[in-house]
Design a protein around this motif. Structure first.
Motif, PDB file in Angstrom:
ATOM      1  N   LEU A  21       0.828  -1.206   0.000  1.00 38.95           N
ATOM      2  CA  LEU A  21       0.000   0.000   0.000  1.00 38.95           C
ATOM      3  C   LEU A  21       0.865   1.259   0.000  1.00 38.95           C
ATOM      4  N   HIS A  22       1.944   1.264   0.782  1.00 33.90           N
ATOM      5  CA  HIS A  22       2.848   2.423   0.827  1.00 33.90           C
ATOM      6  C   HIS A  22       3.471   2.682  -0.541  1.00 33.90           C
ATOM      7  N   LYS A  23       3.909   1.625  -1.209  1.00 35.75           N
ATOM      8  CA  LYS A  23       4.513   1.791  -2.542  1.00 35.75           C
ATOM      9  C   LYS A  23       3.523   2.430  -3.509  1.00 35.75           C
ATOM     10  N   ARG A  24       2.311   1.877  -3.543  1.00 38.12           N
ATOM     11  CA  ARG A  24       1.307   2.379  -4.469  1.00 38.12           C
ATOM     12  C   ARG A  24       0.865   3.790  -4.081  1.00 38.12           C
ATOM     13  N   ALA A  25       0.768   4.068  -2.794  1.00 39.36           N
ATOM     14  CA  ALA A  25       0.338   5.392  -2.335  1.00 39.36           C
ATOM     15  C   ALA A  25       1.339   6.470  -2.738  1.00 39.36           C
ATOM     16  N   ARG A  26       2.627   6.123  -2.793  1.00 36.73           N
ATOM     17  CA  ARG A  26       3.640   7.107  -3.222  1.00 36.73           C
ATOM     18  C   ARG A  26       3.404   7.543  -4.660  1.00 36.73           C
ATOM     19  N   ARG A  27       2.851   6.657  -5.460  1.00 38.03           N
ATOM     20  CA  ARG A  27       2.546   7.014  -6.854  1.00 38.03           C
ATOM     21  C   ARG A  27       1.310   7.897  -6.956  1.00 38.03           C
ATOM     22  N   LEU A  28       0.443   7.794  -5.977  1.00 36.03           N
ATOM     23  CA  LEU A  28      -0.824   8.526  -6.026  1.00 36.03           C
ATOM     24  C   LEU A  28      -0.787   9.829  -5.236  1.00 36.03           C
ATOM     25  N   SER A  29       0.319  10.117  -4.580  1.00 38.17           N
ATOM     26  CA  SER A  29       0.400  11.289  -3.704  1.00 38.17           C
ATOM     27  C   SER A  29       1.509  12.224  -4.141  1.00 38.17           C
ATOM     28  N   ARG A  30       1.401  13.454  -3.645  1.00 34.92           N
ATOM     29  CA  ARG A  30       2.394  14.470  -3.993  1.00 34.92           C
ATOM     30  C   ARG A  30       3.605  14.449  -3.083  1.00 34.92           C
ATOM     31  N   CYS A  31       3.462  13.930  -1.868  1.00 36.37           N
ATOM     32  CA  CYS A  31       4.590  13.946  -0.932  1.00 36.37           C
ATOM     33  C   CYS A  31       4.564  12.672  -0.100  1.00 36.37           C
ATOM     34  N   PRO A  32       5.694  12.303   0.503  1.00 38.11           N
ATOM     35  CA  PRO A  32       5.779  11.069   1.287  1.00 38.11           C
ATOM     36  C   PRO A  32       4.820  11.042   2.484  1.00 38.11           C
ATOM     37  N   ASP A  33       4.634  12.184   3.143  1.00 35.99           N
ATOM     38  CA  ASP A  33       3.728  12.214   4.296  1.00 35.99           C
ATOM     39  C   ASP A  33       2.288  11.931   3.871  1.00 35.99           C
ATOM     40  N   GLU A  34       1.884  12.523   2.771  1.00 35.79           N
ATOM     41  CA  GLU A  34       0.538  12.292   2.249  1.00 35.79           C
ATOM     42  C   GLU A  34       0.369  10.831   1.845  1.00 35.79           C
ATOM     43  N   ALA A  35       1.412  10.236   1.272  1.00 30.40           N
ATOM     44  CA  ALA A  35       1.368   8.827   0.868  1.00 30.40           C
ATOM     45  C   ALA A  35       1.242   7.920   2.096  1.00 30.40           C
ATOM     46  N   ALA A  36       1.986   8.236   3.159  1.00 28.57           N
ATOM     47  CA  ALA A  36       1.912   7.425   4.380  1.00 28.57           C
ATOM     48  C   ALA A  36       0.515   7.495   4.986  1.00 28.57           C
ATOM     49  N   ASP A  37      -0.063   8.695   5.033  1.00 28.43           N
ATOM     50  CA  ASP A  37      -1.423   8.843   5.561  1.00 28.43           C
ATOM     51  C   ASP A  37      -2.415   8.042   4.731  1.00 28.43           C
ATOM     52  N   LEU A  38      -2.295   8.131   3.418  1.00 27.43           N
ATOM     53  CA  LEU A  38      -3.206   7.427   2.520  1.00 27.43           C
ATOM     54  C   LEU A  38      -3.097   5.915   2.716  1.00 27.43           C
ATOM     55  N   ALA A  39      -1.881   5.408   2.805  1.00 21.77           N
ATOM     56  CA  ALA A  39      -1.669   3.967   2.986  1.00 21.77           C
ATOM     57  C   ALA A  39      -2.225   3.502   4.333  1.00 21.77           C
ATOM     58  N   GLN A  40      -1.974   4.256   5.383  1.00 23.27           N
ATOM     59  CA  GLN A  40      -2.451   3.862   6.709  1.00 23.27           C
ATOM     60  C   GLN A  40      -3.973   3.933   6.798  1.00 23.27           C
ATOM     61  N   ASP A  41      -4.571   4.982   6.246  1.00 15.31           N
ATOM     62  CA  ASP A  41      -6.028   5.093   6.257  1.00 15.31           C
ATOM     63  C   ASP A  41      -6.665   3.944   5.485  1.00 15.31           C
ATOM     64  N   THR A  42      -6.038   3.567   4.371  1.00 11.22           N
ATOM     65  CA  THR A  42      -6.566   2.451   3.578  1.00 11.22           C
ATOM     66  C   THR A  42      -6.436   1.143   4.353  1.00 11.22           C
ATOM     67  N   VAL A  46      -9.483  -1.356   5.331  1.00 12.68           N
ATOM     68  CA  VAL A  46      -9.497  -2.770   4.954  1.00 12.68           C
ATOM     69  C   VAL A  46      -9.683  -3.623   6.205  1.00 12.68           C
ATOM     70  N   TRP A  47      -8.959  -3.320   7.260  1.00 19.10           N
ATOM     71  CA  TRP A  47      -9.065  -4.080   8.507  1.00 19.10           C
ATOM     72  C   TRP A  47     -10.488  -3.973   9.087  1.00 19.10           C
ATOM     73  N   GLN A  48     -11.051  -2.763   9.055  1.00 25.96           N
ATOM     74  CA  GLN A  48     -12.416  -2.581   9.564  1.00 25.96           C
ATOM     75  C   GLN A  48     -13.429  -3.351   8.725  1.00 25.96           C
ATOM     76  N   SER A  49     -13.255  -3.332   7.424  1.00 24.86           N
ATOM     77  CA  SER A  49     -14.173  -4.074   6.546  1.00 24.86           C
ATOM     78  C   SER A  49     -14.082  -5.566   6.821  1.00 24.86           C
ATOM     79  N   ALA A  50     -12.861  -6.052   6.982  1.00 25.54           N
ATOM     80  CA  ALA A  50     -12.674  -7.476   7.268  1.00 25.54           C
ATOM     81  C   ALA A  50     -13.264  -7.821   8.629  1.00 25.54           C
ATOM     82  N   SER A  51     -13.088  -6.949   9.619  1.00 27.13           N
ATOM     83  CA  SER A  51     -13.635  -7.187  10.959  1.00 27.13           C
ATOM     84  C   SER A  51     -15.146  -7.157  10.960  1.00 27.13           C
TER      85      SER A  51
END
Length: 175
Positions: A21-42, A46-51
């Motif tokens: 998710l982090h790798k893919r988020a870096r492609r979809l975001s403008r900066c590393p911090d935004e990518a980390a937030d996007l990956a973690q939120d996703t 996913v965990w909530q949906s599975a739960s």
């Protein structure tokens, strides 16, 4: 009865998924911090949906689709920046210089072949009359004479006065 899918997602499997998710988020975001937030939120989504008992047949595909959808949602929420005005321009338009260069190229093409050849060597950076003479095989005096005639012809063809420097070609086009 909802099945407990979270047991199917082992901590090791979830770590691998988070790295992907982090790798893919870096492609979809403008900066590393935004990518980390996007990956973690996703990952949380996913965990909530599975739960919650959602049927997830292909965890990677589900996570990547969730990531892409979350990124699109964030893009839509971004506010528009202020509209640029003419006084905000940081670079001058280059169209006048391009037109002046086109005029110069056309004028060079109308020169006699011997004069145009010498001017081409000058345009390449060779300015020594002795080197020009050596490269063309004509005496230095002939080189100087041809260059003087070529420069005079170019000034006349471009509507410049006889004593005007070459820089004056662009002087009328600056903003």
């Amino acid at each position: 009865m909802p099945r407990d899918v979270t047991h199917a997602i082992t901590p090791d499997r979830f770590d691998i998924l988070l790295k992907t998710l982090h790798k893919r988020a870096r492609r979809l975001s403008r900066c590393p911090d935004e990518a980390a937030d996007l990956a973690q939120d996703t990952a949380v989504k996913v965990w909530q949906s599975a739960s919650a008992g959602a049927r997830i047949d292909n965890l990677d595909a589900y996570a990547m689709t969730s990531l892409r959808n979350m990124a699109r949602s964030r893009w839509r929420r971004q506010t528009e920046g202020e509209e640029l005005t003419d006084d905000m321009a940081t670079t001058l338009p280059d169209a006048p210089q391009r037109l002046a260069c086109a005029d110069l190229r056309a004028a060079l093409a109308r020169l006699p072949k011997a004069q145009a050849g010498l001017m081409a060597l000058i345009a390449e950076g060779e300015t020594s009359p002795a080197e020009l003479a050596r490269r063309t095989g004509v005496p230095p005096g002939t080189v100087m004479s041809r260059l003087a005639r070529a420069r005079a012809a170019l000034r006349g063809d471009l509507g410049m006065s006889a004593d005007s420097p070459a820089e004056s070609l662009w002087a009328d086009h600056t903003v």
